[in-house]
Design an enzyme around this catalytic site. Sequence first.
Site, PDB file in Angstrom:
ATOM      1  N   CYS A 166      -0.433   3.622  11.066  1.00  0.00           N
ATOM      2  CA  CYS A 166      -0.206   4.889  11.780  1.00  0.00           C
ATOM      3  C   CYS A 166      -1.347   5.081  12.776  1.00  0.00           C
ATOM      4  O   CYS A 166      -2.085   6.057  12.730  1.00  0.00           O
ATOM      5  CB  CYS A 166      -0.077   6.069  10.816  1.00  0.00           C
ATOM      6  SG  CYS A 166      -1.435   6.255   9.638  1.00  0.00           S
ATOM      7  N   PRO A 213       1.943   7.686  -0.605  1.00  0.00           N
ATOM      8  CA  PRO A 213       2.496   8.428  -1.745  1.00  0.00           C
ATOM      9  C   PRO A 213       3.915   8.041  -2.144  1.00  0.00           C
ATOM     10  O   PRO A 213       4.512   8.678  -3.005  1.00  0.00           O
ATOM     11  CB  PRO A 213       2.453   9.872  -1.257  1.00  0.00           C
ATOM     12  CG  PRO A 213       2.663   9.768   0.208  1.00  0.00           C
ATOM     13  CD  PRO A 213       1.962   8.519   0.640  1.00  0.00           C
ATOM     14  N   GLY A 214       4.484   7.006  -1.512  1.00  0.00           N
ATOM     15  CA  GLY A 214       5.757   6.488  -1.965  1.00  0.00           C
ATOM     16  C   GLY A 214       6.951   6.768  -1.072  1.00  0.00           C
ATOM     17  O   GLY A 214       8.078   6.405  -1.416  1.00  0.00           O
ATOM     18  N   GLY A 215       6.741   7.376   0.083  1.00  0.00           N
ATOM     19  CA  GLY A 215       7.861   7.716   0.947  1.00  0.00           C
ATOM     20  C   GLY A 215       8.615   6.516   1.459  1.00  0.00           C
ATOM     21  O   GLY A 215       9.857   6.487   1.440  1.00  0.00           O
ATOM     22  N   CYS A 270       0.885  -1.180   0.000  1.00  0.00           N
ATOM     23  CA  CYS A 270       0.000   0.000   0.000  1.00  0.00           C
ATOM     24  C   CYS A 270       0.910   1.214   0.000  1.00  0.00           C
ATOM     25  O   CYS A 270       1.093   1.872   1.022  1.00  0.00           O
ATOM     26  CB  CYS A 270      -0.925  -0.007   1.213  1.00  0.00           C
ATOM     27  SG  CYS A 270      -1.958  -1.492   1.354  1.00  0.00           S
ATOM     28  N   ALA A 271       1.485   1.520  -1.156  1.00  0.00           N
ATOM     29  CA  ALA A 271       2.702   2.326  -1.212  1.00  0.00           C
ATOM     30  C   ALA A 271       2.504   3.832  -1.244  1.00  0.00           C
ATOM     31  O   ALA A 271       3.414   4.577  -0.873  1.00  0.00           O
ATOM     32  CB  ALA A 271       3.531   1.913  -2.434  1.00  0.00           C
ATOM     33  N   ASP A 296      -0.738   0.412  -5.254  1.00  0.00           N
ATOM     34  CA  ASP A 296      -1.773   1.166  -4.565  1.00  0.00           C
ATOM     35  C   ASP A 296      -3.076   1.019  -5.332  1.00  0.00           C
ATOM     36  O   ASP A 296      -3.068   0.966  -6.567  1.00  0.00           O
ATOM     37  CB  ASP A 296      -1.411   2.643  -4.407  1.00  0.00           C
ATOM     38  CG  ASP A 296      -2.176   3.268  -3.243  1.00  0.00           C
ATOM     39  OD1 ASP A 296      -1.672   3.209  -2.103  1.00  0.00           O
ATOM     40  OD2 ASP A 296      -3.282   3.797  -3.465  1.00  0.00           O
TER      41      ASP A 296
END
Length: 448
Positions: free
Chosen positions: A386, A269-271, A266-267, A288
Amino acid sequence: MNVHAPLPSGPSLAQQIQHAAQCLRGVQAGRSLTELLPAVPAALRPGVQAIAFHALRQAGLSAALVRLLAARAPTPAVRTLMQVALSLMPAVCVADGDPRYDAHTLVNQTVQAAKAERDTQAQAGFVNACLRRFLREAEALLAEARRDPVALWNHPAWWIRRVQQDHPQDWQAILRANNRPGGMALRVNRRQGTREAYQQQLQALGMGAHPVGEDGLVLDQPVPVDRLPGFAQGSVSVQDPAAQQAAPLLLAGQAWPAGARVLDACAAPGGKAAHLLERAELDLWALDADAQRCARIHDNLRRLGLTARVRHADAGRPADWWDGQPFDAILLDAPCTASGIVRRHPDVRWLRRESDIAQLAAVQRELLEALWPLLRPGGRLLYATCSVFRAEGDAQVQAFLERHTDARRGAAPGHLLPGRAGSDKQFNDNAPGEHDGFFYARLDKSAA
């Protein structure tokens, strides 16, 4: 973030209060600030965002004050205008970093804001009378309002109960941390230079920063990203210290051969995907389910000079995208309530419902079950959310271990609580200062 009184040539405080009240009204109607702020005129947006963030952090208290000041419930437009003004009052803004405005200026500018909007024009006198009464009776009104836990802690009642239940020793520290703005943390791209060298670049520009984690720096004062040296060229990214733990936790303790297959399920925004690629030569798959968010993964990787196989796909349906070759490692940063990042997204607490926890926990379970068979024997899966709620963290992982005898728990900190409240000591030794709330569990698959 401090909110300073604007210069006369800039947007008036009345305009900023008016738009901030509209944002608060939108959140109360179920819309996120991410959706609402782009509609604010560009010249007003920075000030409106700062005021709206502060108003949301004080929304429980300001709503209680409105109920005490108004004999009859005002319309939503009038109520939110009063809430914004009350949240900015000097008697309410007592913490370091809170906005600072003269109380009488606030009353005047709020009345001007009321007169400028059709939905509130007729109630400008009522707004004026209520706010002036608050100035006269602030101490007594605040004491009465704070008898309500929602007003005292500025969180929904169910949220307070849940945090008390999940973290009985730390619940007050968690709620206090949620009401303070988060700092600005950077992740230095180790492919382009060292953290020490980048820290020196910042110092040369008058920007103080201290190290955090393995690749991070926390700025003494936030700045726009276009002021960061080399940002456009990929030298650095903005990422909270807790989120920066994902890559080192997944890769720790073994040498990864070039081309090792790793899935970021579930990548967007790619951070975290970018951090993995900054640290190792991987054949990284970044998935995603949202096409627009996949575009953000592409943009972030392009800026950093990194390459991955980005797929618009639902990680929970491997038959649609998997090539049948097992992965050496999987990062599952699962959809969750975001209860750990309300310092940065103060609208989340008012948008969530308690029923969301069980619904999202069910999604997390489905993703774990779908992805575990894709991991090779001897591989590892890092499960992250999170969230501070145990249903999305420890409880989820314990249930998974009971269902899967081929899984054991590896080294990971578990629940990291916002503002360092009760968080893992080893993590905090490497991450001084405050961080978001997160949960990490590493699940190692038996080699047999």
